[in-house]
Design an enzyme around this catalytic site. Sequence first.
Site, PDB file in Angstrom:
ATOM      1  N   CYS A 203     -36.150 -92.860  -1.988  1.00  0.00           N
ATOM      2  CA  CYS A 203     -35.718 -91.833  -2.936  1.00  0.00           C
ATOM      3  C   CYS A 203     -36.247 -90.481  -2.470  1.00  0.00           C
ATOM      4  CB  CYS A 203     -36.272 -92.171  -4.321  1.00  0.00           C
ATOM      5  SG  CYS A 203     -35.884 -90.952  -5.588  1.00  0.00           S
ATOM      6  N   LEU A 204     -35.415 -89.468  -2.512  1.00  0.00           N
ATOM      7  CA  LEU A 204     -35.856 -88.133  -2.083  1.00  0.00           C
ATOM      8  C   LEU A 204     -36.963 -87.591  -2.987  1.00  0.00           C
ATOM      9  CD1 LEU A 204     -32.405 -86.564  -1.138  1.00  0.00           C
ATOM     10  CD2 LEU A 204     -34.251 -87.192   0.433  1.00  0.00           C
TER      11      LEU A 204
ATOM     12  N   GLY B 160     -27.911 -90.215  -1.717  1.00  0.00           N
ATOM     13  CA  GLY B 160     -27.628 -90.104  -3.138  1.00  0.00           C
ATOM     14  C   GLY B 160     -28.577 -89.108  -3.778  1.00  0.00           C
TER      15      GLY B 160
ATOM     16  N   HIS C   4     -31.974 -92.546 -12.571  1.00  0.00           N
ATOM     17  CA  HIS C   4     -32.503 -91.169 -12.653  1.00  0.00           C
ATOM     18  C   HIS C   4     -31.986 -90.462 -13.914  1.00  0.00           C
ATOM     19  CE1 HIS C   4     -34.708 -90.404  -8.956  1.00  0.00           C
ATOM     20  NE2 HIS C   4     -33.746 -90.914  -8.215  1.00  0.00           N
TER      21      HIS C   4
ATOM     22  N   HIS D 249     -29.306 -96.977  -8.703  1.00  0.00           N
ATOM     23  CA  HIS D 249     -30.504 -96.154  -8.462  1.00  0.00           C
ATOM     24  C   HIS D 249     -30.330 -94.768  -9.099  1.00  0.00           C
ATOM     25  CE1 HIS D 249     -33.843 -94.646  -5.723  1.00  0.00           C
ATOM     26  NE2 HIS D 249     -33.259 -93.507  -6.088  1.00  0.00           N
ATOM     27  N   GLU D 250     -29.159 -94.168  -8.887  1.00  0.00           N
ATOM     28  CA  GLU D 250     -28.937 -92.794  -9.384  1.00  0.00           C
ATOM     29  C   GLU D 250     -28.761 -92.765 -10.902  1.00  0.00           C
ATOM     30  OE1 GLU D 250     -29.690 -90.534  -7.429  1.00  0.00           O
ATOM     31  OE2 GLU D 250     -29.528 -91.627  -5.540  1.00  0.00           O
TER      32      GLU D 250
ATOM     33  N   GLN E  24     -32.989 -84.505 -10.228  1.00  0.00           N
ATOM     34  CA  GLN E  24     -33.876 -84.359  -9.060  1.00  0.00           C
ATOM     35  C   GLN E  24     -33.949 -82.907  -8.577  1.00  0.00           C
ATOM     36  OE1 GLN E  24     -31.951 -87.962  -6.954  1.00  0.00           O
ATOM     37  NE2 GLN E  24     -34.020 -87.933  -6.148  1.00  0.00           N
TER      38      GLN E  24
HETATM   39  C1  Y12 Z   1     -29.889 -97.425  -1.539  1.00  0.00           C
HETATM   40  C2  Y12 Z   1     -31.110 -97.201  -2.068  1.00  0.00           C
HETATM   41  C3  Y12 Z   1     -31.404 -95.992  -2.651  1.00  0.00           C
HETATM   42  C4  Y12 Z   1     -30.457 -95.012  -2.720  1.00  0.00           C
HETATM   43  C5  Y12 Z   1     -30.780 -93.727  -3.392  1.00  0.00           C
HETATM   44  C6  Y12 Z   1     -30.674 -92.546  -2.505  1.00  0.00           C
HETATM   45  N1  Y12 Z   1     -31.830 -92.422  -1.682  1.00  0.00           N
HETATM   46  C7  Y12 Z   1     -31.895 -91.531  -0.667  1.00  0.00           C
HETATM   47  O1  Y12 Z   1     -30.943 -90.832  -0.409  1.00  0.00           O
HETATM   48  C8  Y12 Z   1     -33.171 -91.471   0.064  1.00  0.00           C
HETATM   49  C9  Y12 Z   1     -33.342 -90.624   1.074  1.00  0.00           C
HETATM   50  C10 Y12 Z   1     -34.593 -90.438   1.803  1.00  0.00           C
HETATM   51  C11 Y12 Z   1     -34.606 -89.565   2.884  1.00  0.00           C
HETATM   52  C12 Y12 Z   1     -35.752 -89.326   3.588  1.00  0.00           C
HETATM   53  O2  Y12 Z   1     -35.805 -88.397   4.615  1.00  0.00           O
HETATM   54  C13 Y12 Z   1     -35.490 -88.720   5.911  1.00  0.00           C
HETATM   55  O3  Y12 Z   1     -35.172 -89.843   6.223  1.00  0.00           O
HETATM   56  C14 Y12 Z   1     -35.541 -87.616   6.869  1.00  0.00           C
HETATM   57  C15 Y12 Z   1     -36.904 -89.992   3.254  1.00  0.00           C
HETATM   58  O4  Y12 Z   1     -38.022 -89.820   4.083  1.00  0.00           O
HETATM   59  C16 Y12 Z   1     -39.084 -89.102   3.670  1.00  0.00           C
HETATM   60  O5  Y12 Z   1     -39.059 -88.558   2.632  1.00  0.00           O
HETATM   61  C17 Y12 Z   1     -40.255 -89.045   4.574  1.00  0.00           C
HETATM   62  C18 Y12 Z   1     -36.921 -90.833   2.163  1.00  0.00           C
HETATM   63  C19 Y12 Z   1     -35.762 -91.054   1.427  1.00  0.00           C
HETATM   64  C20 Y12 Z   1     -29.231 -95.240  -2.187  1.00  0.00           C
HETATM   65  C21 Y12 Z   1     -28.950 -96.448  -1.600  1.00  0.00           C
HETATM   66 CO    CO Z   2     -33.827 -91.484  -6.227  1.00  0.00          CO
END
Ligand code: Y12
Ligand code: CO
Length: 171
Positions: free
Chosen positions: A95-96, A45, A141, A137-138, A50
């Site tokens: 969260c990214l 997401g 933001h 979550h989004e 962001q």
């Molecule tokens: C459930 C809970 C939260 C959401 C919001 C969207 N969140 C994400 O897309 C998070 C992504 C994310 C990706 C990462 O990178 C890797 O895994 C390679 C990460 O790791 C690091 O930054 C080290 C952290 C978060 C949607 C549904």
């Molecule tokens: Co986020």
Amino acid sequence: MILPIITYPNKQLKTISRTVTDFDEELHRFLDDMFETMMQSNGIGLAAIQVANPIRALILCIPDDEGNQEKESLIEIINPVIHNPQGTTLYQEGCLSVPGFYEDVERFETLTLHYQNRHGETCVMEADELLSIAIQHEIDHLDGKLFIEKLSYNRRKKFEKEYKKALKDKK
Ligand code: Y12
Ligand code: CO
């Protein structure tokens, strides 16, 4: 085009994003860039703020049961409004914009979402499970809020300490 993702504690993440009124080619190109950016970072997401654009737009691409993310699962959500939230559920969120940190957050279990698609058409969807959590979550933001603001005082303190250390170690 891959866009740079803003990370905490950048103050831009506190911005309240504005309503989208123009469903034009510029918006379409931006949504395409958001998708490319999210996929490159392994996200499921991403909200427009962001990537430093304060408009009420977000994208979601929820993985299937095998963990694969297909473009067919991409949902582009513009000017969302949550209706009829029901129940509560706990999920370990990431969260990214807060890389490397995951914490349990309480959200509504199910909801109805009214929104517009990239063409400005009105859409309604029922959401549960991961989709419902990701939507909440989004949308936070878009209102300038991060999931870490929902942590208890002690967990937030622990987060600030760990995150600061991680930032220092990265330098
Ligand atoms: C459930 C809970 C939260 C959401 C919001 C969207 N969140 C994400 O897309 C998070 C992504 C994310 C990706 C990462 O990178 C890797 O895994 C390679 C990460 O790791 C690091 O930054 C080290 C952290 C978060 C949607 C549904
Ligand atoms: Co986020």
